[in-house]
Scaffold this motif. Sequence first.
Motif, PDB file in Angstrom:
ATOM      1  N   ILE A  58       0.842  -1.203   0.000  1.00 28.65           N
ATOM      2  CA  ILE A  58       0.000   0.000   0.000  1.00 28.65           C
ATOM      3  C   ILE A  58       0.876   1.251   0.000  1.00 28.65           C
ATOM      4  O   ILE A  58       0.631   2.198  -0.754  1.00 28.65           O
ATOM      5  CB  ILE A  58      -0.964  -0.009   1.206  1.00 28.65           C
ATOM      6  N   ILE A  59       1.921   1.254   0.811  1.00 30.10           N
ATOM      7  CA  ILE A  59       2.809   2.418   0.865  1.00 30.10           C
ATOM      8  C   ILE A  59       3.531   2.592  -0.470  1.00 30.10           C
ATOM      9  O   ILE A  59       3.655   3.713  -0.977  1.00 30.10           O
ATOM     10  CB  ILE A  59       3.811   2.275   2.026  1.00 30.10           C
ATOM     11  N   ALA A  60       4.001   1.501  -1.062  1.00 28.53           N
ATOM     12  CA  ALA A  60       4.702   1.590  -2.347  1.00 28.53           C
ATOM     13  C   ALA A  60       3.785   2.155  -3.427  1.00 28.53           C
ATOM     14  O   ALA A  60       4.212   2.971  -4.252  1.00 28.53           O
ATOM     15  CB  ALA A  60       5.226   0.222  -2.753  1.00 28.53           C
ATOM     16  N   THR A  61       2.527   1.750  -3.406  1.00 31.01           N
ATOM     17  CA  THR A  61       1.568   2.285  -4.374  1.00 31.01           C
ATOM     18  C   THR A  61       1.368   3.774  -4.140  1.00 31.01           C
ATOM     19  O   THR A  61       1.307   4.562  -5.088  1.00 31.01           O
ATOM     20  CB  THR A  61       0.228   1.536  -4.276  1.00 31.01           C
ATOM     21  N   GLY A  62       1.309   4.170  -2.889  1.00 34.23           N
ATOM     22  CA  GLY A  62       1.198   5.586  -2.565  1.00 34.23           C
ATOM     23  C   GLY A  62       2.397   6.363  -3.060  1.00 34.23           C
ATOM     24  O   GLY A  62       2.263   7.466  -3.601  1.00 34.23           O
ATOM     25  N   LEU A  63       3.585   5.803  -2.900  1.00 28.79           N
ATOM     26  CA  LEU A  63       4.796   6.459  -3.400  1.00 28.79           C
ATOM     27  C   LEU A  63       4.738   6.625  -4.911  1.00 28.79           C
ATOM     28  O   LEU A  63       5.125   7.662  -5.454  1.00 28.79           O
ATOM     29  CB  LEU A  63       6.034   5.630  -3.039  1.00 28.79           C
ATOM     30  N   GLN A  64       4.266   5.601  -5.565  1.00 34.13           N
ATOM     31  CA  GLN A  64       4.150   5.641  -7.022  1.00 34.13           C
ATOM     32  C   GLN A  64       3.232   6.790  -7.443  1.00 34.13           C
ATOM     33  O   GLN A  64       3.534   7.540  -8.369  1.00 34.13           O
ATOM     34  CB  GLN A  64       3.607   4.298  -7.509  1.00 34.13           C
ATOM     35  N   HIS A  65       2.125   6.953  -6.753  1.00 36.54           N
ATOM     36  CA  HIS A  65       1.195   8.035  -7.051  1.00 36.54           C
ATOM     37  C   HIS A  65       1.843   9.392  -6.789  1.00 36.54           C
ATOM     38  O   HIS A  65       1.676  10.330  -7.561  1.00 36.54           O
ATOM     39  CB  HIS A  65      -0.093   7.905  -6.223  1.00 36.54           C
ATOM     40  N   CYS A  66       2.570   9.497  -5.685  1.00 36.07           N
ATOM     41  CA  CYS A  66       3.221  10.761  -5.331  1.00 36.07           C
ATOM     42  C   CYS A  66       4.251  11.154  -6.377  1.00 36.07           C
ATOM     43  O   CYS A  66       4.372  12.320  -6.746  1.00 36.07           O
ATOM     44  CB  CYS A  66       3.898  10.658  -3.969  1.00 36.07           C
ATOM     45  N   MET A  67       5.001  10.181  -6.852  1.00 35.56           N
ATOM     46  CA  MET A  67       6.033  10.464  -7.847  1.00 35.56           C
ATOM     47  C   MET A  67       5.401  10.886  -9.165  1.00 35.56           C
ATOM     48  O   MET A  67       5.942  11.723  -9.878  1.00 35.56           O
ATOM     49  CB  MET A  67       6.927   9.245  -8.027  1.00 35.56           C
TER      50      MET A  67
END
Length: 92
Positions: A58-67
């Motif tokens: 979930i956090i990695a997906t959030g990072l992907q969105h942020c980037m």
Amino acid sequence: MELEMAADELKPVLNRLRRAQGQIAGIIKMIEEGRDCEAVITQLAAASRALDRAGFAIIATGLQHCMAEGGQAAGDRDQMRTRLEELFLSLA
């Protein structure tokens, strides 16, 4: 911080959580049946890893969105970075 994720991005996470849910139900049954302590601990460790991996996904997906949203102000990026770091550490 709001992490918006599409259903297709969450499907693997939900599958992992459902597996963990089954493992936890199995652990409860093992304890109720008086099963071997070592076997119970082994299953607890597996369920714990599954939950951690779901959180990291979930956090990695959030990072992907942020980037992907690269147009944020520097202060917003710093705040997002700090918050995501805190989330990672909460799973450690």
